[in-house]
Design a protein around this motif. Structure first.
Motif, PDB file in Angstrom:
ATOM      1  N   ASN A 273       0.848  -1.188   0.000  1.00 49.39           N
ATOM      2  CA  ASN A 273       0.000   0.000   0.000  1.00 49.39           C
ATOM      3  C   ASN A 273       0.884   1.239   0.000  1.00 49.39           C
ATOM      4  O   ASN A 273       2.002   1.201   0.516  1.00 49.39           O
ATOM      5  N   PRO A 274       0.377   2.336  -0.546  1.00 50.35           N
ATOM      6  CA  PRO A 274       1.116   3.590  -0.353  1.00 50.35           C
ATOM      7  C   PRO A 274       1.026   3.981   1.118  1.00 50.35           C
ATOM      8  O   PRO A 274       0.141   3.508   1.841  1.00 50.35           O
ATOM      9  N   PRO A 275       1.930   4.812   1.593  1.00 45.29           N
ATOM     10  CA  PRO A 275       1.873   5.194   3.013  1.00 45.29           C
ATOM     11  C   PRO A 275       0.584   5.939   3.348  1.00 45.29           C
ATOM     12  O   PRO A 275       0.036   6.668   2.534  1.00 45.29           O
ATOM     13  N   PHE A 276       0.095   5.714   4.578  1.00 45.33           N
ATOM     14  CA  PHE A 276      -1.074   6.425   5.105  1.00 45.33           C
ATOM     15  C   PHE A 276      -0.578   7.520   6.044  1.00 45.33           C
ATOM     16  O   PHE A 276       0.377   7.307   6.792  1.00 45.33           O
ATOM     17  N   PHE A 277      -1.283   8.627   6.032  1.00 46.16           N
ATOM     18  CA  PHE A 277      -0.925   9.753   6.925  1.00 46.16           C
ATOM     19  C   PHE A 277      -2.168  10.144   7.719  1.00 46.16           C
ATOM     20  O   PHE A 277      -3.218  10.422   7.132  1.00 46.16           O
ATOM     21  N   TYR A 278      -2.029  10.166   9.045  1.00 42.94           N
ATOM     22  CA  TYR A 278      -3.159  10.523   9.898  1.00 42.94           C
ATOM     23  C   TYR A 278      -2.754  11.636  10.853  1.00 42.94           C
ATOM     24  O   TYR A 278      -1.609  11.703  11.304  1.00 42.94           O
ATOM     25  N   PHE A 279      -3.748  12.481  11.185  1.00 40.98           N
ATOM     26  CA  PHE A 279      -3.562  13.410  12.300  1.00 40.98           C
ATOM     27  C   PHE A 279      -3.537  12.609  13.589  1.00 40.98           C
ATOM     28  O   PHE A 279      -4.370  11.722  13.790  1.00 40.98           O
ATOM     29  N   LEU A 280      -2.630  12.936  14.454  1.00 41.33           N
ATOM     30  CA  LEU A 280      -2.625  12.325  15.786  1.00 41.33           C
ATOM     31  C   LEU A 280      -2.854  13.425  16.809  1.00 41.33           C
ATOM     32  O   LEU A 280      -2.199  14.471  16.767  1.00 41.33           O
ATOM     33  N   GLU A 281      -3.784  13.201  17.701  1.00 42.52           N
ATOM     34  CA  GLU A 281      -3.971  14.111  18.830  1.00 42.52           C
ATOM     35  C   GLU A 281      -4.434  13.272  20.010  1.00 42.52           C
ATOM     36  O   GLU A 281      -5.574  12.815  20.056  1.00 42.52           O
ATOM     37  N   GLU A 282      -3.557  13.046  20.943  1.00 38.96           N
ATOM     38  CA  GLU A 282      -3.863  12.202  22.093  1.00 38.96           C
ATOM     39  C   GLU A 282      -3.438  12.942  23.363  1.00 38.96           C
ATOM     40  O   GLU A 282      -2.299  13.404  23.471  1.00 38.96           O
TER      41      GLU A 282
END
Lengths: 285, 228
Positions: A273-282
């Motif tokens: 798969n191509p890379p996935f990019f997610y917002f992280l806020e924890e």
């Protein structure tokens, strides 16, 4: 087709998305060393009352790099000051995920190399008539570096965007691939733990354990964390912000007075798969 | 004694609660502890330099050092503090364009130095570049003093020990140490977006005995050219 169109010469409204207060660059023979900056549109025009995506494209000579706006040990983020005519409204500039750069054992930077396009939308008020051109401009300043050397650069770039009638469909510009490349690296909203990929695997589990944030993306081969500038710092980001495998543990720097809040972009590689990019806020409970 | 300790904590933490970029954290990546300096001074009020952390932290005693400048004079932080001075440290590389800009095109450092030099403020530039790397060597830095018209000493830290003690990352990277020997500000000289000059602000606030409204900001500029 554009013959006879009048260019709108309205007062330019300064939109301070990331304004440059004082230009640091000295008068140089080449004001834009190793970087070529152009202002581009995704489509060949904008329908009256419509919206168009524009981009500041920075073509960076190898092996130089420019700096992302998030955390880096060194460097200086690209700074933009955008101008557009009255009757238009510019949205937030979208920065694609950077890459990690470690020029020495001492520092970790998050940078762009080769090329990057920073995107922003422009909405056009319905009162602006078709048949006119909208003049958009960007003033830019940046620090371009390679291993030992840095240089300051700055300049302006401009673009003319024609307003089309509602019944006219704008075509894709020659630069549409730059927009697609940026969108492929823009972070998306993090799916909840309950959401699953088609193969049934949880996409990314997140939980706090002994004061650390654990990220678990089953079957992932690689994970990278790019912290936003406002994120609580992470211990040894150079080592812990990159993981081979499906698990990453981020240990926020202890601050008794404030809750840890880790924000940034998570890059996840799943095989095939191509890379996935997610917002992280924890936020640490 | 409890009251005295509390007073000391208040004194040394006065400037260390606010981050320029966020209200959610008050620590820098290399500043593992903040604002807990009850052991920073002894109960007699003298400075306990041994209480300084191994890496400088806002709100705590700054690491003491002695370095020699390009003219051959020695400078000791503890001596300046003993003389009642506030000390500004500026990491320096004469061949970094950001350093050059702040000395030549927009000579902010010289301006602040001029405004505060008669107010018990000492300004020291520090070059932590390793021999052979960009902007290093006594000759090059001596020439820079003339070329830039630098009115304060440039200290040579060729082994990078002091730079690492302060976690200095960029040129320029500034640190403001108050007359109690406590690090009160670390970061860039200004906010690039607003133009707010944090070093000037910190010096003015310290001079008035006020809390620093900003104690940390992201430094920017070239990397300090430490030995790899």
């Amino acid at each position: 087709m554009r013959t006879g169109w009048n260019t709108i010469r309205l007062t330019l409204v300064l939109l301070c998305l990331s304004p440059i207060v004082t230009s640091l660059q000295e008068d140089m023979e080449d004001p834009s060393p190793h970087v070529e900056v152009t202002l581009v549109a995704e489509q060949n025009g904008v329908q009256e009352g419509g919206l168009i995506w524009l981009g500041v494209h920075l073509d960076i000579e190898d092996p130089w790099h420019l700096y992302w706006k998030g955390k880096s040990d060194t460097g200086m983020p690209i700074s933009l000051s955008l101008q557009s005519p009255e009757g238009t409204e510019l949205g937030e500039v979208l920065w694609p995920a950077p890459t990690r750069y470690t020029a020495s054992k001492n520092f970790l930077d998050h940078v762009y190399s080769k090329e990057v396009t920073l995107l922003f939308p422009m909405a056009v008020d319905p009162s602006l008539p078709p048949g006119t051109d909208l003049e958009v401009a960007v003033r830019h300043e940046w620090l371009v570096c390679q291993k030992e050397t840095c240089l300051l650069g700055s300049g302006t770039a401009s673009l003319s965007v024609p307003i089309l009638k509602k019944e006219e469909t704008p075509g894709w510009s020659e630069r549409v691939e730059w927009f697609r490349a940026t969108r492929a690296r823009l972070p998306q909203t993090m799916p909840s733990d309950s959401e699953r990929r088609e193969d049934g695997q949880a996409i990314l589990r997140r939980y706090w354990q002994n004061g650390d944030l654990v990220l678990h993306a089953p079957e992932a081969s690689q994970m990278v964390f790019y912290p936003h500038e406002r994120s609580t710092p992470v211990h040894d980001l150079k080592k812990n912000g990159f993981a081979r495998g499906d698990r990453m543990t981020l240990s926020p720097v202890h601050s008794p007075s404030v809750s840890a809040r880790l924000t940034g972009i998570i890059e996840i590689h799943w095989p095939d798969n191509p890379p996935f990019f997610y917002f992280l806020e924890e936020i640490k409970p | 004694m409890k009251l005295l300790t509390a007073a000391l904590v208040l004194l040394v933490t006065a400037c260390s609660g606010t981050n320029a970029d966020t209200a959610t954290t008050d620590v820098d990546e290399n500043m593992n502890e903040v604002a807990y300096a009850s052991d920073a001074s002894s109960s007699s009020g003298t400075i306990n330099w041994a209480a300084a952390p191994s890496v400088a932290a806002v709100g705590q005693i700054a690491p003491d050092f002695t370095l020699t400048d390009v003219a051959g004079n020695q400078h000791s932080l503890s001596n300046y503090i003993a003389d009642g001075k506030t000390v500004v440290l500026e990491w320096f590389n004469p061949d970094c364009p950001v350093t050059q800009a702040y000395h030549k095109k927009a000579p902010v450092m010289k301006s602040i130095y001029g405004d505060f030099k008669d107010r018990d403020v000492v300004w020291l530039a520090v070059n932590s570049g390793a021999p052979g790397r960009q902007g290093t060597g006594t000759d090059r830095n001596n020439r820079a003093v003339t070329e830039f018209g630098i009115p304060y000493p440039v200290l040579m830290d060729s082994d990078g020990n002091v730079g690492h003690q302060y976690a200095a990352k960029t040129t320029p990277h500034r640190f403001v140490i108050d007359q109690s020997g406590v690090l009160q500000y670390a970061g860039g000289i200004e906010e690039r977006e607003s133009g707010t000059n944090y070093v000037r602000q910190a010096l003015a606030e310290i001079g008035k005995g006020q809390s620093c409204s900003v104690s940390w900001s992201k430094p920017f500029g070239c990397s300090v050219k430490y030995a790899d």
